[in-house]
Design an enzyme around this catalytic site. Structure first.
Site, mmCIF file in Angstrom:
data_model
loop_
_atom_site.group_PDB
_atom_site.id
_atom_site.type_symbol
_atom_site.label_atom_id
_atom_site.label_comp_id
_atom_site.label_asym_id
_atom_site.label_seq_id
_atom_site.Cartn_x
_atom_site.Cartn_y
_atom_site.Cartn_z
ATOM 1 N N ASP A 21 22.835 3.895 -27.973
ATOM 2 C CA ASP A 21 22.140 5.058 -27.411
ATOM 3 C C ASP A 21 22.049 4.922 -25.897
ATOM 4 O O ASP A 21 22.385 3.881 -25.336
ATOM 5 C CB ASP A 21 20.759 5.265 -28.057
ATOM 6 C CG ASP A 21 19.875 4.033 -28.025
ATOM 7 O OD1 ASP A 21 20.232 3.045 -27.360
ATOM 8 O OD2 ASP A 21 18.807 4.055 -28.666
ATOM 9 N N ASN B 270 7.732 4.743 -33.616
ATOM 10 C CA ASN B 270 7.548 5.942 -34.452
ATOM 11 C C ASN B 270 8.598 6.012 -35.565
ATOM 12 O O ASN B 270 8.796 7.064 -36.169
ATOM 13 C CB ASN B 270 7.597 7.205 -33.577
ATOM 14 C CG ASN B 270 8.942 7.365 -32.872
ATOM 15 O OD1 ASN B 270 9.831 6.540 -33.049
ATOM 16 N ND2 ASN B 270 9.085 8.413 -32.082
ATOM 17 N N HIS C 101 11.870 5.511 -35.135
ATOM 18 C CA HIS C 101 13.214 5.929 -34.734
ATOM 19 C C HIS C 101 14.186 4.752 -34.779
ATOM 20 O O HIS C 101 13.794 3.593 -34.655
ATOM 21 C CB HIS C 101 13.228 6.624 -33.363
ATOM 22 C CG HIS C 101 13.003 5.767 -32.164
ATOM 23 N ND1 HIS C 101 12.250 6.184 -31.085
ATOM 24 C CD2 HIS C 101 13.432 4.529 -31.822
ATOM 25 C CE1 HIS C 101 12.243 5.251 -30.159
ATOM 26 N NE2 HIS C 101 12.944 4.232 -30.574
ATOM 27 N N GLU D 153 15.149 10.328 -33.582
ATOM 28 C CA GLU D 153 13.686 10.430 -33.582
ATOM 29 C C GLU D 153 13.207 11.022 -34.915
ATOM 30 O O GLU D 153 14.015 11.536 -35.701
ATOM 31 C CB GLU D 153 13.257 11.347 -32.430
ATOM 32 C CG GLU D 153 13.568 10.794 -31.029
ATOM 33 C CD GLU D 153 12.508 9.809 -30.523
ATOM 34 O OE1 GLU D 153 11.799 9.197 -31.341
ATOM 35 O OE2 GLU D 153 12.414 9.649 -29.294
HETATM 36 C C1 GLP Z 1 14.161 2.367 -27.871
HETATM 37 C C2 GLP Z 1 15.639 2.620 -28.144
HETATM 38 C C3 GLP Z 1 16.081 1.994 -29.432
HETATM 39 C C4 GLP Z 1 15.392 0.676 -29.585
HETATM 40 C C5 GLP Z 1 13.952 0.959 -29.912
HETATM 41 C C6 GLP Z 1 13.074 -0.264 -30.016
HETATM 42 O O1 GLP Z 1 13.540 3.501 -27.353
HETATM 43 N N1 GLP Z 1 16.056 3.972 -28.105
HETATM 44 O O2 GLP Z 1 17.490 1.863 -29.464
HETATM 45 O O3 GLP Z 1 15.993 -0.071 -30.599
HETATM 46 O O4 GLP Z 1 13.410 1.908 -29.012
HETATM 47 O O5 GLP Z 1 12.832 -0.811 -28.765
HETATM 48 P P1 GLP Z 1 12.206 -2.244 -28.534
HETATM 49 O O6 GLP Z 1 13.174 -3.230 -29.116
HETATM 50 O O7 GLP Z 1 12.097 -2.386 -27.038
HETATM 51 O O8 GLP Z 1 10.894 -2.280 -29.213
#
Ligand code: GLP
Length: 238
Positions: A67, A133, A135, A140
């Protein structure tokens, strides 16, 4: 089938890195989709060590980014391409055969999305983090199992995370994500989750009925899903 692996926090990153090195050895031309965020940082640290010591190589592998933020300038510290290069790709002794970043600097974003959707066909392994949340990537809440690779409006919590957690220089306007369709079509999916802050959403993703309001719960329909978590994230799974 969903396999849940609960590891001690201290061993978690190195174990996931060891498993990735195994996959690269077994399939040198692996087509691999990788996330950024905080979760995979210890994995990439350990993987760089393992690759430098000759255990595995990315030289024949293809890396597809999961992403990307829209609206952050090239090189922004929160950009997923910046982070993956700094944490993994630029530290490898031999670069991957191909790296497909999401070209959010192309003024024609629809064309960039179409190119990335094509790059994400036929993935052998998709590695995912879990959003607070539910995702995965930027799929999302509300995303469906057949949601394609696309431009998405971001939840306010995700936009704020760009600045608060990842140090973005400005608030991103949107995101582009590999779609649930490509993730669910991959040969294998690994969902990585660490820390007690994720315990509640992990429980919802694994134990509550499948629900598009928690897109990670839809991963359970994948025939080859591994959920690899540390003991803190697993605290509410009993
Ligand atoms: C982000 C990204 C995801 C990521 C997730 C968890 O916003 N879009 O690809 O895996 O949220 O993030 P983190 O590992 O920093 O908790």
């Amino acid at each position: 089938m969903t396999e849940l692996r609960i590891l001690p926090a201290a061993a978690w990153g190195d174990q996931v890195a060891a498993d990735l090195a195994d996959r690269l050895r077994a399939t040198p031309a692996l087509r691999l989709c990788l996330p950024t965020g905080a979760t995979p940082v210890p994995v990439y640290e350990a993987l760089v060590r393992r690759v430098r010591s000759g255990e595995a190589t990315f030289a024949d592998a293809t890396v597809v980014l999961l992403d990307e933020w829209v609206g952050l300038p090239p090189g922004d510290p929160a950009r997923c391409d910046t982070r993956l290069r700094a944490q993994l790709l630029d530290r490898l002794p031999a670069p991957p055969a191909a790296v497909h970043a999401i070209d959010v600097d192309d003024p024609d974003l629809d064309a960039a999305v179409a190119r990335h959707a094509a790059a994400a066909v036929g993935l052998d392994l998709v590695v995912l983090g879990l959003g607070m949340n539910g995702h995965v990537g930027f799929n999302e809440p509300g995303s469906l199992p057949d949601s394609p690779t696309r431009i998405v409006r971001l939840a306010a919590s995700s936009r704020e995370a760009a600045m608060a957690r990842y140090g973005a220089s400005t608030v991103p306007t949107a995101g582009i994500t590999v779609g649930m369709d490509r993730i669910l079509a991959a040969g294998e999916v690994w969902l990585l989750v660490t820390g007690d802050r994720k315990a509640g959403i992990l429980r919802r993703a694994l134990r509550d009925p499948e629900d598009p309001d928690c897109p990670a719960s839809c991963l359970r329909r994948h025939p080859n899903l591994q959920v690899i978590v540390d003991e803190e994230a697993a605290a509410l799974l009993a």
